[in-house]
Design a protein around this motif. Structure first.
Motif, short mmCIF file in Angstrom:
data_model
loop_
_atom_site.label_atom_id
_atom_site.label_comp_id
_atom_site.label_asym_id
_atom_site.label_seq_id
_atom_site.Cartn_x
_atom_site.Cartn_y
_atom_site.Cartn_z
N ALA A 169 29.19 -14.10 17.11
CA ALA A 169 28.50 -15.37 16.89
C ALA A 169 29.50 -16.44 16.44
N ILE A 170 30.41 -16.08 15.55
CA ILE A 170 31.40 -17.04 15.08
C ILE A 170 32.30 -17.49 16.23
N ALA A 171 32.72 -16.51 17.04
CA ALA A 171 33.59 -16.84 18.17
C ALA A 171 32.88 -17.81 19.12
N LEU A 172 31.57 -17.61 19.30
CA LEU A 172 30.81 -18.49 20.20
C LEU A 172 30.69 -19.89 19.62
N PRO B 160 37.46 -17.44 33.02
CA PRO B 160 37.79 -18.62 33.82
C PRO B 160 36.64 -19.63 33.84
N GLU B 161 36.99 -20.90 33.87
CA GLU B 161 36.02 -21.99 33.85
C GLU B 161 35.02 -21.86 35.00
N ALA B 162 35.51 -21.33 36.13
CA ALA B 162 34.67 -21.24 37.32
C ALA B 162 33.40 -20.44 37.07
N TYR B 163 33.49 -19.44 36.21
CA TYR B 163 32.31 -18.61 35.91
C TYR B 163 31.21 -19.47 35.30
N TYR B 164 31.62 -20.36 34.38
CA TYR B 164 30.61 -21.20 33.71
C TYR B 164 30.00 -22.18 34.70
N GLN B 165 30.86 -22.72 35.59
CA GLN B 165 30.36 -23.67 36.57
C GLN B 165 29.34 -23.00 37.49
N ALA B 166 29.67 -21.76 37.88
CA ALA B 166 28.75 -21.02 38.73
C ALA B 166 27.41 -20.83 38.03
N ALA B 167 27.48 -20.52 36.73
CA ALA B 167 26.26 -20.29 35.97
C ALA B 167 25.44 -21.57 35.89
N GLN B 168 26.18 -22.70 35.76
CA GLN B 168 25.50 -23.98 35.65
C GLN B 168 24.74 -24.30 36.92
N ILE B 169 25.40 -24.00 38.04
CA ILE B 169 24.76 -24.25 39.33
C ILE B 169 23.50 -23.40 39.46
N ASP B 170 23.60 -22.14 38.96
CA ASP B 170 22.43 -21.26 39.01
C ASP B 170 21.37 -21.65 38.00
N GLY B 171 21.69 -22.61 37.15
CA GLY B 171 20.72 -23.07 36.17
C GLY B 171 20.48 -22.10 35.03
N ALA B 172 21.51 -21.33 34.67
CA ALA B 172 21.35 -20.37 33.58
C ALA B 172 21.38 -21.09 32.23
N GLY B 173 20.54 -20.62 31.30
CA GLY B 173 20.54 -21.18 29.96
C GLY B 173 21.64 -20.56 29.14
N PHE C 279 21.44 -18.45 26.76
CA PHE C 279 21.32 -17.01 26.62
C PHE C 279 21.72 -16.29 27.89
N GLY C 280 21.34 -16.88 29.03
CA GLY C 280 21.70 -16.29 30.31
C GLY C 280 23.21 -16.21 30.47
N VAL C 281 23.88 -17.30 30.10
CA VAL C 281 25.33 -17.33 30.18
C VAL C 281 25.91 -16.23 29.30
N PHE C 282 25.38 -16.12 28.08
CA PHE C 282 25.89 -15.11 27.16
C PHE C 282 25.67 -13.70 27.72
N HIS C 283 24.44 -13.48 28.19
CA HIS C 283 24.08 -12.13 28.62
C HIS C 283 24.80 -11.71 29.89
N HIS C 284 24.91 -12.63 30.84
CA HIS C 284 25.43 -12.24 32.15
C HIS C 284 26.91 -12.52 32.34
N ILE C 285 27.45 -13.45 31.58
CA ILE C 285 28.86 -13.79 31.79
C ILE C 285 29.71 -13.39 30.59
#
Lengths: 92, 287, 267
Positions: free
Chosen positions: B86-89, B179-192, B194-200
């Motif tokens: 949690a602190i790292a996040l 890598p930044e690309a992972y987050y961008q991909a998640a953004q395109i998929d519309g992940a919240g 929690f989704g980002v945390f859980h899946h990436i």
């Protein structure tokens, strides 16, 4: 060099020599016929070395359980451990 | 990454083997030798076989020390790992804040362990310590030197204070390596979030969290210096963890045989625990 | 909004981290009678007497030097042996590699209390007692495995193509390793050195057992200074603060590298 402080006894010396011999033997065996990763009774795929380690660890716990739960001689536990080790190596 | 078969790699590992084996194998063999003998003094010893092991395994005090240790380690892990992540996040990812956060985080890690004990010894006292006085002001009769539950809780808080930073630093390193690309991909998929945390984030943190978990498991199992300074294992035996108990036997009473037998049993247990964790956590990796 | 909340949480946690340290600093600036007499959030009559008492003891700065000496030796030694090994683990498969790796890790688990006596006797046999090298070697037991582990992570992140290109260019392994590979994982080496420094600096049990006079660590010198004077909270705190200082300085100097190293690393 004085090694009296290491407090060697014959049984422990035999034990460590046994382990060393086992490792050497395994290396030699590996040389003759290399092990392959395979899936046996254990829940993970293992190589021969993995099974040896699991078997030895299990044998150690078998000895401890024997001491804790039964009043009988440890030699019986040793016999059972050898059986356990062989079966883990073959089937694990 | 595919690794190539190369038996000559053993030569590269040899220095490590030499250095570690010198300090590891000889003392370990000596402890095994101790464990099967009754030692009265230099040169005076009698072979007793597995007697010490039998005695130790039937010893009630060992069972309770072991239970206390397991309880402590489980509590420590279940607080420090989630808190560290949690602190790292929550940490900033760029700018001047990063360095400042890292400095504060790393501070407890670089304090000698006996001083960590001293800090909490002072901080927790109701008469002169801020922490103790604060709890007292809340109307709780808190005294870590007399009340077993308080002593236990103080140690827990101290350990969290001391070691959560390690988990946080490792987790932070893991997060930065995504890598930044992972987050961008998640953004395109519309992940919240929690989704980002859980899946990436969580899957990519697996490696560092393995390190953190194993380090904390191993280190909390042999915790010695801090409780020794803070509570001395008391009150009663409330905070007598395995190492305290061992030290009392080996150093205090010079019962080398039983202490050695005890530490070998203890070593086997933690070896098995670590093996299970190590195997499970690295099972997914290329072998 | 969530951004805001998370910063508040972080702030609270940092407060929790800093308060106990601040409190010790506060205590160290007051006389014992003052500490026991009244409760003050800020030292009303700050005094440096406690520090003066410690600094006037001639053995205290040799304690600093001793600690720095064995920590330095340990860090260098750990890195020197761990670098080739980590390379081997990250690039090659060989007989028993996984078992060796696991065995290395298990060395962190030995309960120190019982191993102290064999350690002492082993190092006596080699005439190493009360030398910096003894403590440095003993600390290798838990630092080398960690160093191998962290470095292996960094090295696995470096593409193999670099190795192959260098090989094609006619580099021999040692030259490739030092001039091409090491600079690539600079950050990883820094992070590893930091962790080695940290674990060696904070360990006291082994360090105290293996030394008597000439290599005594600072933390042991401090506690001895204090116990001679009885339970003087102010003095105890001053000693504590002085043992924290070097660590704090180290973090301050490496903070940027640490941030960069942690950011690059697949630890």
């Amino acid at each position: 060099m004085d090694l009296e402080w290491m407090a060697w006894t014959l049984p422990t010396a035999v034990f460590f020599l046994g382990i060393a011999a086992l490792l050497l033997g395994m290396t030699f065996w590996q040389h003759l016929s290399p092990t392959r990763l395979r899936r046996g009774l254990l829940p993970i795929p293992t190589t021969r070395g993995d099974r040896l380690f699991v078997g030895l660890l299990a044998s150690a716990f078998l000895h401890l359980a024997w001491l804790a739960l039964t009043p009988f001689s440890l030699w019986i536990a040793l016999g059972l451990s050898v059986l356990l080790l062989v079966s883990v190596l073959r089937l694990g | 990454m595919k690794r190539t078969e190369n038996p000559r790699a053993w030569w590269l590992v040899l220095p490590v083997l030499a250095v570690v084996a010198f300090s590891a194998l000889i003392p370990l063999m000596t402890v095994v030798n101790y464990s099967v003998q009754d030692i009265f003094g230099p040169g005076q010893r009698v072979f007793v076989g597995a007697e010490w092991f039998r005695e130790i395994l039937h010893d009630e005090r060992l069972h309770s020390a072991f239970a206390r240790q397991l309880g402590f380690t489980a509590s420590v892990l279940s607080i420090e790992l989630p808190l560290g992540v949690a602190i790292a996040l929550a940490m900033p990812t760029r700018g001047a804040g990063v360095s400042a956060c890292l400095v504060i985080l790393a501070l407890p890690l670089l304090i000698p362990w006996n001083v960590v004990g001293t800090i909490w010894q002072i901080f927790g006292r109701a008469d002169i310590g801020l922490g103790g006085a604060f709890v007292h002001a809340l109307g709780i009769d808190y005294n870590y030197a007399q009340n077993p539950a308080d002593a236990w809780l103080t140690l827990l808080v101290m350990d969290v204070w001391h070691w959560t930073s390690l988990v946080a630093l490792l987790a932070y390193a893991g997060l930065r390596a995504i890598p930044e690309a992972y987050y961008q991909a998640a953004q395109i998929d519309g992940a919240g979030a929690f989704g980002v945390f859980h899946h990436i984030q969580l899957p990519r943190l697996r490696g560092v969290l393995t390190i953190a978990l194993l380090l904390r498991l191993m280190d909390s199992f042999v915790i010695y210096t801090e409780p020794f300074v803070l509570t001395g294992g008391g009150p009663g035996n409330a905070t007598t963890f395995l190492s305290q108990y061992l030290a009392r036997m080996a150093v205090g009473q010079f019962d080398l045989g039983p202490a050695a037998a005890f530490s070998l049993i203890y070593f086997l247990v933690i070896l098995a625990l670590c093996f299970v964790f190590f195997t499970v956590l690295t099972a997914g990796e290329e072998r | 909004m969530t951004l805001h909340k998370r910063h508040v949480g972080l702030g609270i946690y940092f407060g929790f981290l800093l308060l106990p340290i601040y409190w010790m600093l506060n205590m160290s600036l007051r006389h014992n009678a003052d500490i026991l007499g009244s409760f003050q959030l800020l030292p009303l009559v700050p005094t440096l007497d406690n520090y003066a008492t410690i600094v006037s003891d001639p053995s205290w700065y040799s304690g600093y030097l001793n600690s720095l000496a064995y920590v330095g030796i340990n860090t260098l030694l750990s890195l020197a042996v761990a670098l080739p090994a980590a390379y081997a683990f990250s690039r090659y498969r060989f007989l028993g590699d996984r078992h060796l790796f696991f065995w290395l890790l298990t060395n962190r688990m030995a309960p120190p209390a019982v191993f102290l006596l064999p350690f002492f006797q082993l190092y006596s046999t080699f005439g190493l007692i009360d030398t910096h090298l003894a403590v440095a070697l003993a600390h290798c037991l838990f630092n080398v495995p960690l160093a191998v582990w962290i470095l292996e992570g960094f090295m696995s992140g470096v593409p193999r193509e670099i190795d192959e290109m260098a090989h094609l260019d006619g580099y021999r392994f040692p030259r490739f390793f030092v001039t091409i590979f090491l600079p690539t994982i600079r950050a990883g080496v820094g992070v590893t050195a930091f962790f080695c420094f940290m674990f060696s600096w904070v360990e006291l049990l082994l360090a105290r057992t293996l030394t008597t006079v000439h290599a005594k660590p600072i933390a042991a010198v401090m506690t001895r200074t204090v116990s001679a004077a009885g339970l003087d909270w102010g003095l105890l705190s001053a000693a504590g603060v002085l043992t924290i200082l070097p660590g704090a300085l180290v973090i301050w100097f490496v903070r940027h590298h640490l941030a960069k190293g942690l950011a690059l690393g697949r630890v």
